[in-house]
Scaffold this motif. Structure first.
Motif, mmCIF file in Angstrom:
data_model
loop_
_atom_site.group_PDB
_atom_site.id
_atom_site.type_symbol
_atom_site.label_atom_id
_atom_site.label_comp_id
_atom_site.label_asym_id
_atom_site.label_seq_id
_atom_site.Cartn_x
_atom_site.Cartn_y
_atom_site.Cartn_z
ATOM 1 N N THR A 173 -0.052 13.346 5.258
ATOM 2 C CA THR A 173 -1.436 13.223 5.734
ATOM 3 C C THR A 173 -1.776 11.817 6.212
ATOM 4 O O THR A 173 -2.810 11.608 6.815
ATOM 5 C CB THR A 173 -2.423 13.571 4.610
ATOM 6 N N TRP A 174 -0.926 10.841 5.895
ATOM 7 C CA TRP A 174 -1.168 9.419 6.123
ATOM 8 C C TRP A 174 -2.475 8.972 5.493
ATOM 9 O O TRP A 174 -3.245 8.227 6.058
ATOM 10 C CB TRP A 174 -1.042 9.046 7.602
ATOM 11 N N GLU A 175 -2.686 9.448 4.261
ATOM 12 C CA GLU A 175 -3.773 8.975 3.406
ATOM 13 C C GLU A 175 -3.170 8.077 2.335
ATOM 14 O O GLU A 175 -2.064 8.336 1.851
ATOM 15 C CB GLU A 175 -4.478 10.140 2.715
ATOM 16 N N PRO A 176 -3.900 7.024 1.932
ATOM 17 C CA PRO A 176 -3.388 6.170 0.863
ATOM 18 C C PRO A 176 -3.490 6.858 -0.495
ATOM 19 O O PRO A 176 -4.309 7.754 -0.683
ATOM 20 C CB PRO A 176 -4.295 4.935 0.921
ATOM 21 N N GLY A 177 -2.650 6.451 -1.413
ATOM 22 C CA GLY A 177 -2.660 7.003 -2.763
ATOM 23 C C GLY A 177 -1.794 6.141 -3.659
ATOM 24 O O GLY A 177 -1.601 4.953 -3.407
ATOM 25 N N THR A 178 -1.237 6.758 -4.694
ATOM 26 C CA THR A 178 -0.319 6.067 -5.587
ATOM 27 C C THR A 178 1.030 6.776 -5.557
ATOM 28 O O THR A 178 1.116 7.955 -5.188
ATOM 29 C CB THR A 178 -0.838 6.051 -7.036
ATOM 30 N N LEU A 238 0.862 -1.178 0.000
ATOM 31 C CA LEU A 238 0.000 0.000 0.000
ATOM 32 C C LEU A 238 0.898 1.227 0.000
ATOM 33 O O LEU A 238 1.978 1.213 0.591
ATOM 34 C CB LEU A 238 -0.900 -0.004 1.240
ATOM 35 N N VAL A 239 0.464 2.287 -0.666
ATOM 36 C CA VAL A 239 1.248 3.522 -0.761
ATOM 37 C C VAL A 239 0.578 4.589 0.099
ATOM 38 O O VAL A 239 -0.636 4.804 0.011
ATOM 39 C CB VAL A 239 1.354 3.992 -2.231
ATOM 40 N N TRP A 240 1.377 5.275 0.920
ATOM 41 C CA TRP A 240 0.872 6.305 1.833
ATOM 42 C C TRP A 240 1.537 7.653 1.571
ATOM 43 O O TRP A 240 2.724 7.707 1.269
ATOM 44 C CB TRP A 240 1.167 5.918 3.281
ATOM 45 N N ILE A 277 6.025 3.308 1.220
ATOM 46 C CA ILE A 277 5.536 2.043 0.690
ATOM 47 C C ILE A 277 5.391 1.068 1.858
ATOM 48 O O ILE A 277 6.379 0.741 2.535
ATOM 49 C CB ILE A 277 6.504 1.471 -0.371
ATOM 50 N N GLU A 278 4.147 0.638 2.079
ATOM 51 C CA GLU A 278 3.858 -0.241 3.204
ATOM 52 C C GLU A 278 3.699 -1.690 2.762
ATOM 53 O O GLU A 278 3.016 -1.984 1.790
ATOM 54 C CB GLU A 278 2.569 0.176 3.914
#
Length: 125
Positions: free
Chosen positions: A31-36, A25-27, A46-47
Motif C-alpha cells: 500500500t506504500w503506507e508507513p507502519g512498523t 522509516l518502515v513502509w 526499510i527506508e
C-alpha cells in the motif's frame, strides 16, 4: 564525522545550528503506507530518508549523515534491503542516493497518491 545510534536522527553542524534530519522509516510495499516492522512483517521496506534546511544544501551534510545511518541500519536493523523514496525532480537527493551506493529500481505511488522513485542498496542474500 556523524555518528548514528538511533532510528531517527536530528543533526547539527559544528556551529550547533540545526541543518536537517536523517533517519529510518518502515513502509508496507502493498500500500506504500508507513507502519512498523512488527505490523507489516517480513515484507516491510526499510527506508533511509533525509531532509535538509535549504541553507545546508551543497555542503555534503546529507551524504555524510546518510552514510552514517546507512551503516548503522545495515549493522543494527539488518533489513533485507535498504531503500530511499525520492521525488523524481529532486536531483540533489538522487545524487546522495547514488553516492551512498543506491541504484534506481522503479517508480512507486504512495498511499497519498504521490509518485516517488524507489532507490535501493543491493539486496542481502
Amino acid at each position: 564525522m556523524w555518528t548514528a545510534s538511533a532510528c531517527s536522527r536530528s543533526w547539527r553542524q559544528d556551529t550547533g545550528d540545526f541543518v536537517g534530519r536523517v533517519g529510518i522509516l518502515v513502509w508496507d510495499p502493498a500500500t506504500w503506507e508507513p507502519g512498523t516492522r512488527h505490523e507489516i512483517g517480513d515484507e516491510a521496506e526499510i527506508e533511509l530518508g533525509w531532509t535538509l534546511e535549504r541553507a545546508a544544501w551543497g555542503h555534503g551534510f546529507a551524504t555524510e549523515a546518510a552514510v552514517a545511518v546507512r551503516d548503522w541500519a545495515l549493522r543494527e536493523v539488518q533489513p533485507r534491503r535498504l531503500i530511499s523514496l525520492i521525488h523524481p525532480e529532486n536531483v540533489r537527493s538522487i545524487r546522495v542516493a547514488e553516492r551512498i551506493g543506491e541504484r534506481y529500481q522503479h517508480d512507486i505511488v504512495t498511499y497519498h497518491g504521490v509518485t516517488a522513485q524507489l532507490w535501493a542498496l543491493p539486496s542481502r542474500p
